[in-house]
Write a protein that holds these residues in place. Structure first.
Motif, PDB file in Angstrom:
ATOM      1  N   MET A  75       0.845  -1.191   0.000  1.00  0.00           N
ATOM      2  CA  MET A  75       0.000   0.000   0.000  1.00  0.00           C
ATOM      3  C   MET A  75       0.883   1.245   0.000  1.00  0.00           C
ATOM      4  O   MET A  75       1.945   1.273   0.610  1.00  0.00           O
ATOM      5  CB  MET A  75      -0.896   0.006   1.239  1.00  0.00           C
ATOM      6  N   PRO A  76       0.459   2.296  -0.698  1.00  0.00           N
ATOM      7  CA  PRO A  76       1.230   3.544  -0.704  1.00  0.00           C
ATOM      8  C   PRO A  76       1.351   4.119   0.701  1.00  0.00           C
ATOM      9  O   PRO A  76       0.411   4.053   1.498  1.00  0.00           O
ATOM     10  CB  PRO A  76       0.410   4.459  -1.617  1.00  0.00           C
ATOM     11  N   GLN A  77       2.521   4.657   1.011  1.00  0.00           N
ATOM     12  CA  GLN A  77       2.739   5.264   2.319  1.00  0.00           C
ATOM     13  C   GLN A  77       2.232   6.695   2.324  1.00  0.00           C
ATOM     14  O   GLN A  77       2.296   7.403   1.321  1.00  0.00           O
ATOM     15  CB  GLN A  77       4.223   5.250   2.680  1.00  0.00           C
ATOM     16  N   GLY A 112      18.708   9.566  15.833  1.00  0.00           N
ATOM     17  CA  GLY A 112      19.423   8.323  16.041  1.00  0.00           C
ATOM     18  C   GLY A 112      19.396   7.411  14.834  1.00  0.00           C
ATOM     19  O   GLY A 112      20.023   6.354  14.830  1.00  0.00           O
ATOM     20  N   TYR A 113      18.688   7.799  13.804  1.00  0.00           N
ATOM     21  CA  TYR A 113      18.638   7.075  12.540  1.00  0.00           C
ATOM     22  C   TYR A 113      18.080   8.023  11.492  1.00  0.00           C
ATOM     23  O   TYR A 113      17.622   9.130  11.820  1.00  0.00           O
ATOM     24  CB  TYR A 113      17.778   5.815  12.651  1.00  0.00           C
ATOM     25  N   VAL A 114      18.146   7.622  10.224  1.00  0.00           N
ATOM     26  CA  VAL A 114      17.624   8.466   9.142  1.00  0.00           C
ATOM     27  C   VAL A 114      16.200   8.012   8.836  1.00  0.00           C
ATOM     28  O   VAL A 114      15.977   6.982   8.201  1.00  0.00           O
ATOM     29  CB  VAL A 114      18.512   8.374   7.887  1.00  0.00           C
ATOM     30  N   SER A 115      15.253   8.789   9.304  1.00  0.00           N
ATOM     31  CA  SER A 115      13.839   8.454   9.128  1.00  0.00           C
ATOM     32  C   SER A 115      13.326   8.989   7.791  1.00  0.00           C
ATOM     33  O   SER A 115      14.017   9.734   7.085  1.00  0.00           O
ATOM     34  CB  SER A 115      13.025   9.057  10.270  1.00  0.00           C
ATOM     35  N   ARG A 116      12.109   8.640   7.447  1.00  0.00           N
ATOM     36  CA  ARG A 116      11.491   9.195   6.252  1.00  0.00           C
ATOM     37  C   ARG A 116      11.361  10.706   6.388  1.00  0.00           C
ATOM     38  O   ARG A 116      11.511  11.454   5.417  1.00  0.00           O
ATOM     39  CB  ARG A 116      10.111   8.569   6.034  1.00  0.00           C
ATOM     40  N   THR A 117      11.111  11.171   7.615  1.00  0.00           N
ATOM     41  CA  THR A 117      11.058  12.612   7.853  1.00  0.00           C
ATOM     42  C   THR A 117      12.404  13.263   7.558  1.00  0.00           C
ATOM     43  O   THR A 117      12.481  14.320   6.925  1.00  0.00           O
ATOM     44  CB  THR A 117      10.649  12.894   9.314  1.00  0.00           C
ATOM     45  N   GLY A 118      13.499  12.620   7.987  1.00  0.00           N
ATOM     46  CA  GLY A 118      14.830  13.155   7.731  1.00  0.00           C
ATOM     47  C   GLY A 118      15.158  13.194   6.258  1.00  0.00           C
ATOM     48  O   GLY A 118      15.743  14.170   5.764  1.00  0.00           O
ATOM     49  N   MET A 119      14.781  12.146   5.529  1.00  0.00           N
ATOM     50  CA  MET A 119      15.066  12.126   4.094  1.00  0.00           C
ATOM     51  C   MET A 119      14.246  13.181   3.359  1.00  0.00           C
ATOM     52  O   MET A 119      14.741  13.834   2.426  1.00  0.00           O
ATOM     53  CB  MET A 119      14.816  10.725   3.532  1.00  0.00           C
TER      54      MET A 119
END
Length: 275
Positions: free
Chosen positions: A1-3, A47-54
């Protein structure tokens, strides 16, 4: 499913990251070149590269999220999932493996109760994420464990277990060499290009370890001292240094009489294939 679209950072966090991000971008003639440190900046926040960060990096650099994702998924230094406060990497490449790296990794997996990949790489308390690393570029000190990219040399299963126990208990831990240990988020901010402001941290980084410089000293014609570069974990020091007066040839020495330079020992023509 699309995010669904990635959620944005809170307003105060976003304002701070934009200011830091623009400082990073200003260092490069082409803004796209700032992508790697920007990803470290986002990793320092979460602490990680999230979708928000990208999505944040894409917007700031006027790239597509696909372009940013392609970079973030290429390099193993960028975490794609939440991970521990301390990233413990065990080298399992050839030299470290035969010197005990595989045994260390297996012991730590059992000791910490974690798996080999995915979300179960991190302990339940969120303190330690365990991973194997193909090479720590410190073969002189094999087997090597790294914590947040700081070196812990000449390890064995017992010393490695004590190390992770100290990390989880909050006890002070000192790397074998290099800067004092800091958290993974703090490390990520330093990798983004911001100064390490801890008192004395920069001065403590030093240079290469003695074992790494042994070959260079020999190449310069220096006679090693009596002190052994790396002591074996067994405890007994072997004095197997070259004796005074012995000479080690290197590429820095004058040409020697070899088959290529000595008429009495000429190099014959190369044989054809099959001869």
């Amino acid at each position: 499913m699309p995010q669904l679209p990635a959620p944005d950072y809170p307003a105060d966090v976003r304002a701070r990251l934009v200011a830091d991000g623009r400082e990073i971008i200003a260092r490069y003639p082409d803004s796209r070149s700032a992508l790697l440190p920007l990803l470290h900046l986002c990793q320092a926040e979460e602490g990680y590269v999230s979708r928000t960060g990208m999505a944040f990096c894409a917007e700031l650099l006027e790239l597509t999220t696909a372009e940013v994702t392609a970079v973030a998924t290429f390099y193993s230094m960028y975490r794609r999932k939440p991970s521990g406060e301390y990233q413990v990497g065990v080298c399992t490449n050839t030299l470290c493996a035969v010197m005990g790296g595989d045994a260390i990794f297996d012991e730590l997996k059992s000791h910490l109760g974690v798996g080999n990949n995915g979300p179960d790489m991190t302990t339940a308390d969120g303190k330690v994420t365990l991973e194997h690393i193909e090479c720590n570029a410190a073969c002189d000190f094999a087997p090597v464990v790294m914590v947040n990219w700081e070196f812990f040399d000449n390890q064995d299963p017992e010393s490695a277990k004590r190390l992770v126990d100290d990390l989880r208990a909050g006890r002070p831990v000192e790397p074998t060499r290099g800067a004092p240990l800091c958290t993974y988020k703090e490390t990520a901010r330093i990798l983004a290009g911001f100064p390490d402001e801890r008192p004395g941290a920069v001065a403590a980084t030093g240079g290469a370890g003695p074992a790494s410089l042994a070959g260079l000293r020999l190449a310069k014609g220096e006679t090693p001292g009596a002190k052994r570069v790396v002591h074996p974990r067994g405890g007994q020091v072997r004095n197997d240094e070259p004796q005074p007066g012995s000479h080690h040839l290197s590429s820095h020495d004058a040409p020697q009489q070899t088959s290529a330079s000595d008429p009495a020992h000429p190099a014959g023509p190369a044989a054809e294939e099959g001869e």
